[in-house]
Design a protein around this motif. Structure first.
Motif, PDB file in Angstrom:
ATOM      1  N   ILE A   1      -1.054  -6.735 -15.331  1.00  0.00           N
ATOM      2  CA  ILE A   1      -0.451  -7.766 -13.971  1.00  0.00           C
ATOM      3  C   ILE A   1      -1.143  -6.863 -13.433  1.00  0.00           C
ATOM      4  CG2 ILE A   1       1.116  -8.983 -12.449  1.00  0.00           C
ATOM      5  CD1 ILE A   1       2.507  -9.743 -15.076  1.00  0.00           C
ATOM      6  N   HIS A   2      -1.340  -6.903 -12.354  1.00  0.00           N
ATOM      7  CA  HIS A   2      -2.123  -5.464 -10.564  1.00  0.00           C
ATOM      8  C   HIS A   2      -1.199  -5.706  -9.637  1.00  0.00           C
ATOM      9  CE1 HIS A   2      -4.983  -3.005 -12.718  1.00  0.00           C
ATOM     10  NE2 HIS A   2      -5.531  -4.489 -13.054  1.00  0.00           N
ATOM     11  N   PRO A   3      -0.326  -4.781  -9.415  1.00  0.00           N
ATOM     12  CA  PRO A   3       0.621  -5.682  -8.074  1.00  0.00           C
ATOM     13  C   PRO A   3      -0.200  -5.066  -6.258  1.00  0.00           C
ATOM     14  CG  PRO A   3       2.015  -4.065  -9.072  1.00  0.00           C
ATOM     15  CD  PRO A   3       1.028  -3.788 -10.094  1.00  0.00           C
TER      16      PRO A   3
ATOM     17  N   HIS B   1      -4.057  -1.174  -1.635  1.00  0.00           N
ATOM     18  CA  HIS B   1      -4.284  -1.268  -3.000  1.00  0.00           C
ATOM     19  C   HIS B   1      -4.020  -1.539  -4.286  1.00  0.00           C
ATOM     20  CE1 HIS B   1      -0.508   0.993  -2.361  1.00  0.00           C
ATOM     21  NE2 HIS B   1      -1.062   1.165  -1.160  1.00  0.00           N
ATOM     22  N   CYS B   2      -3.388  -1.602  -5.390  1.00  0.00           N
ATOM     23  CA  CYS B   2      -2.598  -1.331  -6.124  1.00  0.00           C
ATOM     24  C   CYS B   2      -1.089  -0.333  -6.292  1.00  0.00           C
ATOM     25  CB  CYS B   2      -3.190  -1.025  -7.486  1.00  0.00           C
ATOM     26  SG  CYS B   2      -2.376  -1.395  -9.574  1.00  0.00           S
ATOM     27  N   HIS B   3       0.003  -1.618  -6.483  1.00  0.00           N
ATOM     28  CA  HIS B   3       1.218  -0.343  -6.340  1.00  0.00           C
ATOM     29  C   HIS B   3       1.799  -0.029  -7.718  1.00  0.00           C
ATOM     30  CE1 HIS B   3       3.925   1.265  -4.038  1.00  0.00           C
ATOM     31  NE2 HIS B   3       3.778   0.515  -3.002  1.00  0.00           N
ATOM     32  N   ILE B   4       1.082  -0.140  -8.849  1.00  0.00           N
ATOM     33  CA  ILE B   4       1.502   0.646  -9.777  1.00  0.00           C
ATOM     34  C   ILE B   4       0.660   1.992  -9.375  1.00  0.00           C
ATOM     35  CG2 ILE B   4       0.623   1.424 -12.339  1.00  0.00           C
ATOM     36  CD1 ILE B   4       0.311  -1.426 -12.825  1.00  0.00           C
ATOM     37  N   LEU B   5       1.392   3.053  -8.957  1.00  0.00           N
ATOM     38  CA  LEU B   5       1.590   4.243  -8.944  1.00  0.00           C
ATOM     39  C   LEU B   5      -0.047   5.174  -8.769  1.00  0.00           C
ATOM     40  CD1 LEU B   5       4.839   5.187  -6.929  1.00  0.00           C
ATOM     41  CD2 LEU B   5       3.023   3.866  -6.227  1.00  0.00           C
ATOM     42  N   GLU B   6       0.186   5.322 -10.437  1.00  0.00           N
ATOM     43  CA  GLU B   6      -1.109   6.144 -10.809  1.00  0.00           C
ATOM     44  C   GLU B   6      -1.998   5.444 -10.736  1.00  0.00           C
ATOM     45  OE1 GLU B   6       2.392   5.176 -12.557  1.00  0.00           O
ATOM     46  OE2 GLU B   6       2.892   7.510 -12.265  1.00  0.00           O
ATOM     47  N   HIS B   7      -2.499   3.948 -10.582  1.00  0.00           N
ATOM     48  CA  HIS B   7      -3.335   2.730 -10.283  1.00  0.00           C
ATOM     49  C   HIS B   7      -3.610   3.590  -9.085  1.00  0.00           C
ATOM     50  CE1 HIS B   7      -3.669  -0.495 -13.478  1.00  0.00           C
ATOM     51  NE2 HIS B   7      -3.808   1.369 -14.396  1.00  0.00           N
ATOM     52  N   GLU B   8      -3.230   2.824  -7.945  1.00  0.00           N
ATOM     53  CA  GLU B   8      -3.272   3.686  -6.577  1.00  0.00           C
ATOM     54  C   GLU B   8      -3.921   5.376  -7.054  1.00  0.00           C
ATOM     55  OE1 GLU B   8       0.340   3.110  -4.138  1.00  0.00           O
ATOM     56  OE2 GLU B   8      -0.668   5.209  -3.115  1.00  0.00           O
TER      57      GLU B   8
ATOM     58  N   GLY C   1      -7.207   5.902  -7.810  1.00  0.00           N
ATOM     59  CA  GLY C   1      -7.837   5.448  -6.843  1.00  0.00           C
ATOM     60  C   GLY C   1      -8.595   4.100  -6.393  1.00  0.00           C
ATOM     61  N   MET C   2      -7.075   3.003  -6.750  1.00  0.00           N
ATOM     62  CA  MET C   2      -7.695   2.093  -7.178  1.00  0.00           C
ATOM     63  C   MET C   2      -7.138   1.332  -5.981  1.00  0.00           C
ATOM     64  SD  MET C   2      -6.140  -0.891  -9.550  1.00  0.00           S
ATOM     65  CE  MET C   2      -6.444  -2.068 -10.392  1.00  0.00           C
ATOM     66  N   MET C   3      -7.631   1.952  -4.376  1.00  0.00           N
ATOM     67  CA  MET C   3      -6.848   2.381  -3.242  1.00  0.00           C
ATOM     68  C   MET C   3      -8.813   1.337  -2.553  1.00  0.00           C
ATOM     69  SD  MET C   3      -4.309   3.773  -1.413  1.00  0.00           S
ATOM     70  CE  MET C   3      -5.166   5.950  -1.232  1.00  0.00           C
TER      71      MET C   3
HETATM   72 CU    CU Z   1      -3.134  -1.569 -10.628  1.00  0.00          CU
END
Ligand code: CU
Ligand code: C2O
Ligand code: CU
Length: 488
Positions: free
Chosen positions: A391-393, A445-452, A455-457
């Protein structure tokens, strides 16, 4: 009202199905009194302007029974004070960086101009330096929060302790019947998780590109927390402040949690639940009714099956129960039309992307005029294996949106109010109604901070057609980014 007894999300995509998942352990420490953040005092008030100063600093905090933990915080050693804003007022903030590295002050949930006031990666403050910002607050009553946003070090700085509760009050839609006494019947529940290495936190050691987890739960920086309830109605402002862990909140006695507000303020109608799941950065305000409990009684709030906060019933000093209106807030949500913006969240680990791209501070990925309602289609393609994926927030800066639908169906019962973060299940399309009221460059962005941080932003320009601004992002970055590892 129907009592909801289940989490809404796709169970197969819960974080605990991840191979690298770390279960929470039951805390072995003694119980600690729940830390309640102090209320930030104004430096001065001049007419309609309030002045605040916020230092980002290092310190030592006694979290476990023994040795102190080296932590970061705002105006203190860990987390930060409650920062109160009143809608209709003007604020002047002095942001002081006493840390050994670059940071920013991002106002998650405040709809103020970007990218500088909003405090994303374009607004860094160098170590030993400060920045002054000014803005008007014009939005409904809500619970927001402050956290750093220096790309790509957001996750690490939050992990070290930078996060603070924010409350906006707007007399136009506030419900004065609600408990309002901070620290007594109105308290924050900032949920986070950390692993202790000989009493210390070690972000590098625990780092996981898919989201860093810790094995010990903290509430407002307190391990094994206990709070004494002295009024029959308790208002909890719950924030999932974890880097990656999903908060599945429940209790040992299945007490009814009446959710009255989500990220962006009051729901149209209260929703009664015994289980609430919040993904990273989501907020829920809930009311708990202790009137049937006697002195000495207790309720244990849990994250999954691990206790995080014991609510011990003390002597009731005042009856603060008030009848709430049937409709907490009128929200017009009758919108149809086709989406004019698309966000595809894909991948896991280092393959995470938004619309096939990694974040670039100098690229504007989308544009929308301020004052206009437009539909966004946000999807998550992590569904190659049915019933799996993550799940991506999804979070947007600068706006509070409405969730119109999930895969064409109604949103979940507690998603009928304004939000700024919405969890998207694998294989799902979530339609959002988005309106910007202030112009500027804003992240989404995705709020999984490591995804952010990976570069998931992406970023959008909210355009005021009557007053177009010309952003030279390259210049802004060059001017603001003396530290080359801040460049993406
Ligand atoms: Cu994510
Ligand atoms: Cu909570 Cu980009 O922020
Ligand atoms: Cu934000």
């Amino acid at each position: 009202m129907e009592l909801i007894k289940n989490y809404f999300f796709d169970e197969g995509a819960y974080d605990y199905h991840d191979g690298a998942y770390k279960h929470l352990i039951r805390p072995k420490t003694k119980t600690h009194k729940l830390i309640i953040p102090k209320v930030l005092k104004a430096d001065k008030i001049e007419g309609n302007t309030t002045y605040y100063t916020i230092h980002a600093q290092e310190g030592e905090t006694n979290i476990l029974d023994g040795k102190a933990t080296h932590t970061w915080g705002y105006n203190g050693s860990l987390l930060g004070p409650l920062i109160r804003y009143q809608s209709g007022r003007h604020y002047h903030l002095t942001l002081v960086n006493d840390l050994p590295e670059v940071t920013t002050w991002h106002w998650h949930g405040l709809n103020i101009p970007g990218p500088i006031e909003d405090g994303g990666p374009h607004a860094p403050v160098l170590p030993g330096k400060s920045r002054e910002i000014e803005f008007d607050v014009n939005q409904p009553t809500m619970t927001a929060w402050l956290h750093p946003h220096p790309c790509p070090h957001t996750a690490e700085q939050v992990w070290k302790g930078l996060a603070a509760p924010v409350a906006v009050v707007n007399p136009l839609d506030d419900l004065p019947q609600l408990p309002h006494t901070w620290g007594v019947d109105d308290i924050p529940l900032i949920f986070q998780d950390r692993t202790f290495h000989d009493s210390q936190w070690d972000y590098q050691a625990d780092y996981d590109m898919d989201g860093t987890l810790g094995d010990t739960a903290l509430v407002n920086g307190t391990v094994n927390a206990e709070f004494t309830v002295t009024r029959p109605c308790l208002r909890l402002r719950v924030l999932n402040g974890a880097n990656r862990r999903e908060l599945r909140l429940n209790s040992d006695q299945n007490i009814v949690m009446t959710q009255i507000a989500s990220d962006g303020g009051f729901l149209p109608h209260a929703v009664e639940m015994t289980k609430i799941m919040l993904t990273n950065a989501e907020r829920a305000e809930i009311l708990l009714d202790f009137s049937d409990y006697k002195k000495g009684g207790r309720i244990v709030l849990k994250a999954d099956d691990v206790p995080i906060l014991t609510l011990k019933v003390g002597e009731f000093t005042e009856d603060n129960r008030r009848q709430l209106p049937k409709t907490l807030k009128q929200i017009e949500r009758d919108f149809t039309g086709s989406p004019s913006h698309q966000v595809i969240m894909e991948g896991m680990d280092d393959s995470v992307r938004i619309n096939g791209k990694l974040y670039d501070m100098t690229r504007i990925d989308d544009r929308q005029e301020i004052g206009k309602n437009e539909i966004w289609d946000v999807s998550n393609t992590n569904d190659s294996m049915p019933g799996m994926g993550m799940i991506h927030p999804f979070h947007m800066h600068g706006t509070e949106f409405l969730v119109l639908s999930r895969n064409g169906k109604k949103p979940y019962p507690n998603e009928f109010g304004f939000k700024d973060t919405v969890a998207v299940n694998p294989g799902e399309h979530v339609k959002l109604l988005v309106k910007f009221n202030v112009p500027g460059i804003f992240m989404y962005h995705c709020h999984i901070l490591e995804h952010e941080d990976t570069g998931m932003m992406a970023q959008i320009e909210a355009v005021d057609p009557n007053n177009p601004q010309h952003w030279n992002l390259k210049d802004l970055c060059d001017k603001n980014m003396p530290d080359s590892n801040m460049r993406m």
